[in-house]
Design an enzyme around this catalytic site. Structure first.
Site, PDB file in Angstrom:
ATOM      1  N   ASP A 128      38.714  39.428  31.535  1.00 49.47           N
ATOM      2  CA  ASP A 128      37.334  39.027  31.229  1.00 49.47           C
ATOM      3  C   ASP A 128      36.520  38.837  32.506  1.00 49.47           C
ATOM      4  O   ASP A 128      37.051  38.403  33.533  1.00 49.47           O
ATOM      5  CB  ASP A 128      37.329  37.735  30.406  1.00 49.47           C
ATOM      6  CG  ASP A 128      37.945  37.932  29.024  1.00 49.47           C
ATOM      7  OD1 ASP A 128      37.970  36.964  28.249  1.00 49.47           O
ATOM      8  OD2 ASP A 128      38.405  39.063  28.734  1.00 49.47           O
ATOM      9  N   HIS A 137      40.887  41.093  46.903  1.00 51.38           N
ATOM     10  CA  HIS A 137      39.828  41.266  47.904  1.00 51.38           C
ATOM     11  C   HIS A 137      40.297  42.135  49.061  1.00 51.38           C
ATOM     12  O   HIS A 137      41.479  42.227  49.366  1.00 51.38           O
ATOM     13  CB  HIS A 137      39.381  39.892  48.422  1.00 51.38           C
ATOM     14  CG  HIS A 137      38.510  39.194  47.451  1.00 51.38           C
ATOM     15  ND1 HIS A 137      38.409  37.825  47.365  1.00 51.38           N
ATOM     16  CD2 HIS A 137      37.685  39.676  46.487  1.00 51.38           C
ATOM     17  CE1 HIS A 137      37.566  37.494  46.413  1.00 51.38           C
ATOM     18  NE2 HIS A 137      37.091  38.613  45.859  1.00 51.38           N
ATOM     19  N   HIS A 186      38.329  43.354  39.864  1.00 50.91           N
ATOM     20  CA  HIS A 186      39.280  42.263  39.580  1.00 50.91           C
ATOM     21  C   HIS A 186      39.880  42.443  38.182  1.00 50.91           C
ATOM     22  O   HIS A 186      41.072  42.255  37.990  1.00 50.91           O
ATOM     23  CB  HIS A 186      38.575  40.898  39.643  1.00 50.91           C
ATOM     24  CG  HIS A 186      38.264  40.398  41.018  1.00 50.91           C
ATOM     25  ND1 HIS A 186      39.171  40.408  42.058  1.00 50.91           N
ATOM     26  CD2 HIS A 186      37.121  39.865  41.529  1.00 50.91           C
ATOM     27  CE1 HIS A 186      38.613  39.900  43.149  1.00 50.91           C
ATOM     28  NE2 HIS A 186      37.371  39.558  42.853  1.00 50.91           N
ATOM     29  N   ASP A 203      39.915  44.109  25.061  1.00 45.96           N
ATOM     30  CA  ASP A 203      40.742  43.711  26.211  1.00 45.96           C
ATOM     31  C   ASP A 203      39.886  42.924  27.206  1.00 45.96           C
ATOM     32  O   ASP A 203      40.305  41.907  27.735  1.00 45.96           O
ATOM     33  CB  ASP A 203      41.304  44.971  26.905  1.00 45.96           C
ATOM     34  CG  ASP A 203      42.228  45.768  25.980  1.00 45.96           C
ATOM     35  OD1 ASP A 203      43.133  45.132  25.384  1.00 45.96           O
ATOM     36  OD2 ASP A 203      42.053  46.994  25.843  1.00 45.96           O
ATOM     37  N   HIS A 232      32.415  44.938  41.485  1.00 44.37           N
ATOM     38  CA  HIS A 232      33.384  44.024  42.125  1.00 44.37           C
ATOM     39  C   HIS A 232      34.212  43.302  41.058  1.00 44.37           C
ATOM     40  O   HIS A 232      35.446  43.282  41.105  1.00 44.37           O
ATOM     41  CB  HIS A 232      32.626  43.007  42.986  1.00 44.37           C
ATOM     42  CG  HIS A 232      33.501  41.997  43.671  1.00 44.37           C
ATOM     43  ND1 HIS A 232      33.884  42.114  44.988  1.00 44.37           N
ATOM     44  CD2 HIS A 232      34.058  40.834  43.223  1.00 44.37           C
ATOM     45  CE1 HIS A 232      34.656  41.063  45.307  1.00 44.37           C
ATOM     46  NE2 HIS A 232      34.774  40.286  44.249  1.00 44.37           N
ATOM     47  N   GLU A 233      33.502  42.713  40.085  1.00 41.91           N
ATOM     48  CA  GLU A 233      34.213  41.929  39.052  1.00 41.91           C
ATOM     49  C   GLU A 233      35.160  42.807  38.242  1.00 41.91           C
ATOM     50  O   GLU A 233      36.299  42.414  37.967  1.00 41.91           O
ATOM     51  CB  GLU A 233      33.208  41.254  38.109  1.00 41.91           C
ATOM     52  CG  GLU A 233      32.279  40.254  38.800  1.00 41.91           C
ATOM     53  CD  GLU A 233      33.011  39.266  39.685  1.00 41.91           C
ATOM     54  OE1 GLU A 233      32.495  38.936  40.753  1.00 41.91           O
ATOM     55  OE2 GLU A 233      34.141  38.852  39.343  1.00 41.91           O
TER      56      GLU A 233
END
Ligand SMILES: CC(C)C[C@H](CS(C)(=N)=N)C(=O)N[C@H]1Cc2cn(c3ccccc23)CCCCCCNC1=O
Ligand SMILES: [Ca+2]
Ligand SMILES: [Zn+2]
Ligand SMILES: [Zn+2]
Length: 170
Positions: free
Chosen positions: A95, A130, A124, A59, A120-121
């Protein structure tokens, strides 16, 4: 922001991930460990778990790249944008790409704290946007944090549970 019922999220209870490229700045085992640590920071708050796969199509694809790297968001060299990640969905969805032109560090030496950026990534990748709270992991700009006591802010936990529910509640 949008009511959580409309925001993209992973439907499956187990989300797979695969690390397809690494950085010269850190040992592979360190990157593997810090990615697992970042994923666990989120998954321990919600009824969703992550499974690492080393073959096949996962995924979430995680990797390092510099400049133009096959999507519409080429990286910009040292500094500037450090990484980017796609919201949940098929293909590129979920991704996370890290700019190889940064100097990545494990939180002890000089350089960008990989654990902080990965958390953080992957936020997302889970569907988070944010936050305007400077203490939030999802704040739009990187702030040097010591990774000793690096953890999610209460707001981060509230946001992720709003999207996926609370761990332990079936
Ligand atoms: C929060 C991150 C982990 C992820 C985000 C990117 S994303 C898509 N995942 N939200 C990021 O890289 N933000 C930039 C934002 C930014 C700050 N500046 C910039 C100068 C040029 C371009 C971007 C920036 C000023 C100079 C400092 C440059 C180094 C730090 N860079 C940042 O904080
Ligand atoms: Ca960059
Ligand atoms: Zn990319
Ligand atoms: Zn961001």
């Amino acid at each position: 922001d949008l009511p959580s019922r409309n925001r993209p999220k992973w439907i499956s209870k187990v989300v797979t991930y695969r690390i397809i490229s690494y950085t010269r700045d850190l040992p592979r085992v360190t990157v593997d460990h810090l990615v697992a640590k970042a994923l666990n920071m989120w998954s321990k708050e919600i009824p969703l778990s992550f499974r690492r796969v080393v073959l096949g199509i996962p995924d979430i694809v995680i990797g390092f790249a510099r400049g133009a790297h096959g999507d519409f968001y080429p990286f910009d060299g040292p500094g500037g944008t450090l990484a980017h990640a796609y919201e949940p969905g098929p293909g590129l969805g979920g991704d996370a790409h890290f700019d190889e032109d940064e100097r990545w560090a494990d939180g002890r030496g000089l350089g960008i704290n990989f654990l902080a950026v990965a958390t953080h990534e992957l936020g997302h990748s889970l569907g988070l946007r944010h936050s305007s709270d400077p203490d939030s992991v999802m704040y739009p700009t990187y702030g040097a944090r010591d990774s000793e006591n690096f953890k999610l802010s209460p707001g981060d936990i509230r946001e992720i549970q709003e999207l996926y529910g609370m761990e332990g509640c079936r």
